[in-house]
Enzyme design. Structure first.
Site, PDB file in Angstrom:
ATOM      1  N   GLY B  12     -30.641-148.762 -31.001  1.00  0.00           N
ATOM      2  CA  GLY B  12     -30.284-149.144 -32.369  1.00  0.00           C
ATOM      3  C   GLY B  12     -30.769-148.111 -33.370  1.00  0.00           C
ATOM      4  O   GLY B  12     -31.966-147.861 -33.457  1.00  0.00           O
ATOM      5  N   GLY B  17     -34.130-149.097 -37.276  1.00  0.00           N
ATOM      6  CA  GLY B  17     -34.243-148.293 -36.057  1.00  0.00           C
ATOM      7  C   GLY B  17     -34.621-146.853 -36.368  1.00  0.00           C
ATOM      8  O   GLY B  17     -35.463-146.242 -35.696  1.00  0.00           O
ATOM      9  N   ALA B 156     -37.490-151.440 -44.393  1.00  0.00           N
ATOM     10  CA  ALA B 156     -37.322-150.215 -43.603  1.00  0.00           C
ATOM     11  C   ALA B 156     -37.471-148.942 -44.433  1.00  0.00           C
ATOM     12  O   ALA B 156     -38.100-147.971 -43.993  1.00  0.00           O
ATOM     13  CB  ALA B 156     -35.962-150.242 -42.905  1.00  0.00           C
ATOM     14  N   LYS B 207     -38.083-166.920 -41.863  1.00  0.00           N
ATOM     15  CA  LYS B 207     -38.386-166.490 -43.243  1.00  0.00           C
ATOM     16  C   LYS B 207     -37.115-166.229 -44.045  1.00  0.00           C
ATOM     17  O   LYS B 207     -37.121-166.369 -45.268  1.00  0.00           O
ATOM     18  CB  LYS B 207     -39.257-165.244 -43.225  1.00  0.00           C
ATOM     19  CG  LYS B 207     -38.636-164.138 -42.393  1.00  0.00           C
ATOM     20  CD  LYS B 207     -38.706-162.781 -42.994  1.00  0.00           C
ATOM     21  CE  LYS B 207     -37.642-161.915 -42.375  1.00  0.00           C
ATOM     22  NZ  LYS B 207     -37.849-160.489 -42.502  1.00  0.00           N
ATOM     23  N   ASN B 272     -31.362-161.268 -48.560  1.00  0.00           N
ATOM     24  CA  ASN B 272     -31.096-162.704 -48.565  1.00  0.00           C
ATOM     25  C   ASN B 272     -31.464-163.310 -49.928  1.00  0.00           C
ATOM     26  O   ASN B 272     -30.726-164.105 -50.491  1.00  0.00           O
ATOM     27  CB  ASN B 272     -31.882-163.390 -47.441  1.00  0.00           C
ATOM     28  CG  ASN B 272     -31.348-162.992 -46.077  1.00  0.00           C
ATOM     29  OD1 ASN B 272     -30.282-163.425 -45.676  1.00  0.00           O
ATOM     30  ND2 ASN B 272     -32.077-162.127 -45.379  1.00  0.00           N
TER      31      ASN B 272
END
Lengths: 347, 347
Positions: B12, B17, B156, B207, B272
């Site tokens: 990934g 990744g 990330a 979460k 989200n």
């Protein structure tokens, strides 16, 4: 109606005292089988726009100095007379600044009725040679009565506006805890009791130290992952400190409003965070920033930082609390704020 | 040098990744007594500005599509060939989107070396008739190897920039956990192992449901006390859900980075939260907002909300999870977002 109804007195009419007085005033009327309707609210004498604040309050049912625009129920009566406040009370609600607590307890001792119980909303911690002394213990030691505590994610202005909030009641005596839940709980101010006075009370005190770290983080412009790590390491240090000095402190307490929720709100809002952000950005001292930014209110976190550090230093434990120690050294020892994160790194 | 050095493969090459490939590439060189220097990074074929992304990556050591401006160590080699990636690997790092995991496992099974172990960074949860199935269990079931998991407060792009972060490694096999700590830990990416795969993995999945509630809260303009209460109630529902289906899940896990820290960062940043805020403000569906706002990325929280709700509904447990149920009903059943808070109130 029974003659044994509880008579509530509130000691302290600042912003938080006024906010909880509104809830208490409503709840004593709602539960008039349990509580006397009249609640005395003890304020110190001060003036607002040239008039005595107590007179304004009793005429308008508002406290324009600390909660402007909020109307309280008319069964809350303000007074500066400590004897009058205390002599008939069976429930004392302490909600005054830490530095006035001890003196006020000594002054009220002679007026106290037998069987009175108390709940403390006061945040802070005292010290003696062995380590930290809870403020609730100070009240117990002076007055010899049962003391519960109430802490939580409780920005006073939001509570005054009936915004949804939670709070935690730490207790020793379960009957008293149930009484305090009846006195404070509403669907908009959800109170959970837990049999853990030291855990709840230390959460309320120690979170202000972590809020200073959060403010440094914001002042440095650190990103989300880093601030999340600082909050987490801070919560673990709070837990470790509490459980070191009070081994009976429950892990579950840190999942209550007094734990993670209060830490969250104190580290995103709140004056300790705000002043610490300005400290990191301007290099001014906390004394200067307190005077410039807080309009007469006092920082709680800096004093608590110094007290906690003294305890840790006395016991050679500063290395086990790298975040709290770094907050101290940055705030008071000239350590560069840019070293906040490197203080936490482990190879 | 021993012939038994571990050979790492990363499955990934999206934003997360690529960020962890940078850390892994540095750490295998630092610990060259333990790891082979060359690490294969398996990406799917795609193009960027008309050129194959894999070719760009292997020429420039950058992934301009997912981590523009970040240079990776030259010992990370990109490939789309799954057989080549897997056949010599003794450590597999799964960091691909949930929906491709199962199929990729089936495809790689025939190439797998004996004694290979894996660590999954994939977030999400599967379902069967009895309840939730961990993604790590899906890997174990298909490949028959030991699987650890890594979760935490890990935006990330911040990790790619070496910003201070923490992560939690959930393990079953302690030797493998130590190996993964060596592979991932740096002073700027502090990894803590805990013997609790389901606890760590469910934190990473659940979460995102709470982040949707946090976004609703922001969209409604709720104040700090209320958002703090939502996060706290959310964390307790995560813990209750995890410990109901996996009674071995440890309470301590929720104090690790995968718990409170990841919840904090996901509820203050993260897609989200962002889409849920827009949902509350605009009334558009999540499908529309995903298309408009995420530039091809997918929301994880809405799918997880549906999966979790199915489990709770099947077991007649929705009332015990008022926050997660309210998120579901608001997102998918037309319940007004303004009822978020009243869903949580208790008289």
């Amino acid at each position: 109606m029974s003659q044994q109804r509880e008579k509530v007195a509130i000691i302290g009419g600042g912003s938080f005292g006024t906010a909880v007085a509104k809830i208490i005033g409503q709840n004593v009327l709602l539960h008039d089988d349990i509580f006397e309707p009249e609640v005395l609210l003890r304020m110190t004498d001060s003036t607002y726009n040239g008039e005595k604040l107590i007179e304004i309050f009793n005429r308008t049912h508002e406290n324009p100095k600390y909660q402007p625009g909020i109307t309280l129920p008319s069964n809350i009566i303000a007074t500066s007379d400590l004897e009058e406040t205390v002599k008939d009370a069976t429930i004392l609600v302490f909600v005054l600044p830490h530095q006035f607590l001890e003196d006020t307890c000594y002054k009220m001792k002679q007026f106290l009725k037998e069987g009175t119980k108390a709940i403390s909303l006061v945040k802070g911690v005292n010290l003696n040679q062995e380590g930290p002394v809870l403020l609730s213990t100070t009240i117990v030691d002076i007055l010899g009565i049962d003391v519960s505590v109430l802490m939580g994610a409780n920005i006073a202005s939001e509570i005054a506006k009936d915004q949804f909030s939670e709070a935690t009641i730490g207790y020793t005596n379960e009957d008293n805890a149930n009484l305090f839940v009846t006195l404070f709980h509403t669907p908009k101010f959800m109170c959970t009791p837990i049999n853990d006075v030291p855990g709840v009370e230390l959460c309320g005190a120690l979170k202000n130290v972590i809020a200073i770290a959060a403010g440094f983080s914001d002042g440095l412009g650190l990103p989300g992952n880093s601030k999340a790590a600082i909050l987490r390491i801070g919560l673990l240090e709070m837990k470790k400190f509490a459980q070191h000095f009070f081994p009976e402190v429950k892990t579950d307490t840190f999942f209550e409003s007094c734990g993670i929720a209060d830490l969250y709100v104190t580290c995103t809002e709140g004056r300790n965070r705000k002043c610490a952000e300005a400290f990191a950005k301007t290099g001014k001292s906390f004394k200067e920033l307190e005077a410039e930014m807080l309009n007469g209110q006092l920082l709680q976190g800096t004093g608590t930082t110094e007290e906690v550090y003294k305890v840790l230093d006395n016991m050679n434990m500063t290395k086990e609390f790298p975040l709290m120690s770094a907050v101290h050294d940055i705030a008071f020892e000239g350590k560069p704020v840019t070293e906040l994160v490197s203080s936490l790194e482990v190879n």
